[in-house]
Design an enzyme around this catalytic site. Structure first.
Site, PDB file in Angstrom:
ATOM      1  N   THR A 104       0.867  -1.179   0.000  1.00  0.00           N
ATOM      2  CA  THR A 104       0.000   0.000   0.000  1.00  0.00           C
ATOM      3  C   THR A 104       0.903   1.228   0.000  1.00  0.00           C
ATOM      4  O   THR A 104       1.647   1.446   0.974  1.00  0.00           O
ATOM      5  CB  THR A 104      -0.847   0.020   1.296  1.00  0.00           C
ATOM      6  OG1 THR A 104      -1.284  -1.311   1.588  1.00  0.00           O
ATOM      7  CG2 THR A 104      -2.035   0.943   1.164  1.00  0.00           C
ATOM      8  N   ARG A 106       2.703   4.553   0.638  1.00  0.00           N
ATOM      9  CA  ARG A 106       2.664   5.505   1.762  1.00  0.00           C
ATOM     10  C   ARG A 106       3.475   6.747   1.381  1.00  0.00           C
ATOM     11  O   ARG A 106       4.289   6.703   0.455  1.00  0.00           O
ATOM     12  CB  ARG A 106       3.291   4.857   3.016  1.00  0.00           C
ATOM     13  CG  ARG A 106       2.422   3.780   3.619  1.00  0.00           C
ATOM     14  CD  ARG A 106       2.965   3.334   4.970  1.00  0.00           C
ATOM     15  NE  ARG A 106       4.101   2.432   4.875  1.00  0.00           N
ATOM     16  CZ  ARG A 106       5.163   2.475   5.678  1.00  0.00           C
ATOM     17  NH1 ARG A 106       5.258   3.395   6.633  1.00  0.00           N
ATOM     18  NH2 ARG A 106       6.149   1.588   5.536  1.00  0.00           N
ATOM     19  N   ASP A 143      -6.171   0.170   0.173  1.00  0.00           N
ATOM     20  CA  ASP A 143      -6.650  -0.243   1.498  1.00  0.00           C
ATOM     21  C   ASP A 143      -8.135   0.118   1.590  1.00  0.00           C
ATOM     22  O   ASP A 143      -8.500   1.286   1.392  1.00  0.00           O
ATOM     23  CB  ASP A 143      -5.839   0.503   2.570  1.00  0.00           C
ATOM     24  CG  ASP A 143      -6.132  -0.008   3.970  1.00  0.00           C
ATOM     25  OD1 ASP A 143      -7.315  -0.311   4.258  1.00  0.00           O
ATOM     26  OD2 ASP A 143      -5.192  -0.089   4.777  1.00  0.00           O
ATOM     27  N   GLY A 173      -6.759  -4.671   3.336  1.00  0.00           N
ATOM     28  CA  GLY A 173      -7.175  -3.907   4.511  1.00  0.00           C
ATOM     29  C   GLY A 173      -8.172  -4.655   5.367  1.00  0.00           C
ATOM     30  O   GLY A 173      -8.659  -5.726   5.013  1.00  0.00           O
ATOM     31  N   GLU A 207     -12.674 -12.795   3.540  1.00  0.00           N
ATOM     32  CA  GLU A 207     -11.711 -13.160   4.588  1.00  0.00           C
ATOM     33  C   GLU A 207     -12.382 -13.402   5.930  1.00  0.00           C
ATOM     34  O   GLU A 207     -11.902 -14.173   6.743  1.00  0.00           O
ATOM     35  CB  GLU A 207     -10.779 -11.966   4.795  1.00  0.00           C
ATOM     36  CG  GLU A 207      -9.455 -12.082   4.159  1.00  0.00           C
ATOM     37  CD  GLU A 207      -8.640 -10.857   4.502  1.00  0.00           C
ATOM     38  OE1 GLU A 207      -9.015  -9.744   4.088  1.00  0.00           O
ATOM     39  OE2 GLU A 207      -7.630 -11.027   5.191  1.00  0.00           O
ATOM     40  N   ASP A 289       1.062 -14.583   2.678  1.00  0.00           N
ATOM     41  CA  ASP A 289       0.378 -13.392   3.177  1.00  0.00           C
ATOM     42  C   ASP A 289       1.335 -12.474   3.938  1.00  0.00           C
ATOM     43  O   ASP A 289       1.703 -11.430   3.444  1.00  0.00           O
ATOM     44  CB  ASP A 289      -0.825 -13.767   4.047  1.00  0.00           C
ATOM     45  CG  ASP A 289      -1.955 -12.760   3.942  1.00  0.00           C
ATOM     46  OD1 ASP A 289      -1.827 -11.823   3.137  1.00  0.00           O
ATOM     47  OD2 ASP A 289      -2.955 -12.919   4.648  1.00  0.00           O
ATOM     48  N   ASP A 290       1.734 -12.874   5.129  1.00  0.00           N
ATOM     49  CA  ASP A 290       2.584 -12.027   5.981  1.00  0.00           C
ATOM     50  C   ASP A 290       3.536 -12.938   6.749  1.00  0.00           C
ATOM     51  O   ASP A 290       3.313 -13.231   7.932  1.00  0.00           O
ATOM     52  CB  ASP A 290       1.694 -11.244   6.952  1.00  0.00           C
ATOM     53  CG  ASP A 290       0.731 -10.319   6.234  1.00  0.00           C
ATOM     54  OD1 ASP A 290       1.145  -9.225   5.829  1.00  0.00           O
ATOM     55  OD2 ASP A 290      -0.444 -10.705   6.050  1.00  0.00           O
TER      56      ASP A 290
HETATM   57  P1  IMP Z   1       1.959  -3.029   3.168  1.00  0.00           P
HETATM   58  O1  IMP Z   1       0.800  -2.803   2.247  1.00  0.00           O
HETATM   59  O2  IMP Z   1       3.211  -3.419   2.439  1.00  0.00           O
HETATM   60  O3  IMP Z   1       2.177  -1.886   4.077  1.00  0.00           O
HETATM   61  O4  IMP Z   1       1.598  -4.308   4.064  1.00  0.00           O
HETATM   62  C1  IMP Z   1       0.795  -4.252   5.214  1.00  0.00           C
HETATM   63  C2  IMP Z   1      -0.655  -3.962   4.895  1.00  0.00           C
HETATM   64  O5  IMP Z   1      -1.184  -5.024   4.123  1.00  0.00           O
HETATM   65  C3  IMP Z   1      -1.537  -3.934   6.139  1.00  0.00           C
HETATM   66  O6  IMP Z   1      -1.651  -2.649   6.665  1.00  0.00           O
HETATM   67  C4  IMP Z   1      -2.898  -4.400   5.621  1.00  0.00           C
HETATM   68  O7  IMP Z   1      -3.670  -3.326   5.141  1.00  0.00           O
HETATM   69  C5  IMP Z   1      -2.533  -5.252   4.434  1.00  0.00           C
HETATM   70  N1  IMP Z   1      -2.688  -6.674   4.760  1.00  0.00           N
HETATM   71  C6  IMP Z   1      -1.751  -7.549   5.160  1.00  0.00           C
HETATM   72  N2  IMP Z   1      -2.288  -8.758   5.342  1.00  0.00           N
HETATM   73  C7  IMP Z   1      -3.595  -8.641   5.073  1.00  0.00           C
HETATM   74  C8  IMP Z   1      -4.679  -9.551   5.087  1.00  0.00           C
HETATM   75  O8  IMP Z   1      -4.584 -10.740   5.406  1.00  0.00           O
HETATM   76  N3  IMP Z   1      -5.890  -9.025   4.767  1.00  0.00           N
HETATM   77  C9  IMP Z   1      -6.083  -7.748   4.400  1.00  0.00           C
HETATM   78  N4  IMP Z   1      -5.076  -6.877   4.357  1.00  0.00           N
HETATM   79  C10 IMP Z   1      -3.853  -7.324   4.698  1.00  0.00           C
HETATM   80 ZN    ZN Z   2      -3.330 -10.606   2.154  1.00  0.00          ZN
END
Ligand code: IMP
Ligand code: ZN
Length: 343
Positions: A104, A106, A143, A173, A207, A289-290
């Site tokens: 996302t 920033r 998001d 999000g 989800e 995912d994470d």
């Molecule tokens: P970024 O977009 O690289 O900052 O990664 C973190 C962001 O990814 C978080 O703030 C969430 O908005 C989004 N995110 C990470 N995992 C999930 C998920 O399982 N569902 C929905 N959003 C997710």
């Molecule tokens: Zn995800």
């Protein structure tokens, strides 16, 4: 038996990984040490905030981890480059040969500079000698909590960077944010389809039960996504709509995340991977995912499906290769993957 298979050595495709959620705790700690020593942060050490071995973040505790912690630590170009390089190194060490990383945008310091910095880090990583086997493309995330203007700016960034490393648009999000807000995104996704016909579209889908109503899922499917992620709480009617899509839709399934975050019941055996992986109208791909939060690298996700669903070595190789058809990275990349992925 597949249990003996070397899942790390297996060349793999990762299509569902969030950049900030993929940063290892050790890497966050390294960033913290540097900033702490320079007097640039008052945050607590990541190894205390997110102790090693803690993976039981649920939907209530997961999202604030970013907004109230990780984003305050990874908050400048230096830490963004450092953490991106570290994430790429972790994926390549796990045998990932193609990665679509999503993030996302920033204001670091601007949204455009944020995207450019990540693309620069990817280019720097790929310029190593000898070149790593990993090739990485970027997906930009909207998001769902953000206002339409912010979401529109993500589409503008896709327009700017399409052809320069950005290959897709995502909706992510907190699923607790209401369906009513999603209607304002319809013009964005239809503009993406009409102005950038080759830009991939992937959506976080069903989800949580609150984001699994027919009303929301009908809306998301009307945006004609190429792929959908998670796909947990859906009615038979939506199941059928997914199977009836003109083009085979990709399902990005994330087992460990769903189990650790209590998004499903019945543990790994109860995961809907078991329901979908043989459905001929769809293509299933495994994602982490994470990995920084849930701690399961992609090699382990393959080991889990082999263990809990009894896939043979042949089925594992077929599953990994099927993902080639649904990457957003183009035909040349597909050709490269067909040559290097195990048959
Ligand atoms: P970024 O977009 O690289 O900052 O990664 C973190 C962001 O990814 C978080 O703030 C969430 O908005 C989004 N995110 C990470 N995992 C999930 C998920 O399982 N569902 C929905 N959003 C997710
Ligand atoms: Zn995800």
């Amino acid at each position: 038996m597949s249990r003996m298979m070397d899942f790390k050595a297996l060349p793999k495709i990762e299509l569902h990984a969030h950049l900030s959620g993929s940063i290892s705790r050790q890497c966050l700690h390294d960033v913290w040490v540097k900033k702490h020593q320079a007097g640039e942060t008052t945050l607590e050490d990541p190894l205390i905030q997110m102790p090693l071995g803690k993976h039981d973040y649920d939907l209530e505790t997961f999202f604030p981890l970013f907004s109230s912690y990780i984003y305050h630590l990874v908050n400048d170009p230096w830490s963004l480059r450092y953490t991106t390089l570290s994430v790429l190194a972790d994926f390549v060490a796990d045998g990932v040969v193609y990665l679509e990383l999503r993030t996302t945008p920033r204001a670091l310091p601007t949204h455009e500079e944020y995207v450019q910095a990540i693309l620069d880090a990817i280019a720097e990583f790929e310029a190593q000698v000898p070149p790593p086997k990993l090739r990485t493309k970027l997906i930009l995330s909207i998001d769902r909590r953000n206002p339409p203007a912010t979401a529109f700016s993500v589409l503008s960034l896709c327009r700017k960077f399409y052809g320069h490393g950005v290959v897709g648009l995502d909706l992510c999000g907190d699923p607790a944010s209401p369906t009513s807000l999603l209607h304002s995104f319809t013009p964005i996704f239809s503009a993406a389809r009409s102005s950038l016909p080759n830009l991939g579209i992937t959506l976080h889908f069903a989800e949580a039960s609150c984001s699994g109503t027919d009303q929301e899922l009908d809306l998301l499917l009307s945006w004609r996504p190429d792929r959908i992620g998670h796909v947990i709480h859906l009615s038979d009617k939506i199941r059928q709509r997914i199977k009836d899509c003109d083009k085979k839709i990709g399902l990005e399934l994330c087992l460990s995340c769903n189990v650790h975050a209590n998004m499903i019941t019945g543990g790994f055996e109860g995961h809907h991977f078991g329901e979908w992986w043989k459905v001929p109208e769809t293509i299933v791909t495994l994602g982490t995912d994470d990995v920084g939060v849930f701690g399961s690298p992609l090699s382990n996700e393959y080991a889990l499906v082999a263990k809990h669903f009894g896939l043979t070595q042949q089925e594992i190789c077929d599953l990994a290769r099927k993902g080639i058809d649904i990457i957003f990275g183009g035909d040349e990349e597909k050709e490269r993957l067909r040559k290097i992925m195990w048959t």
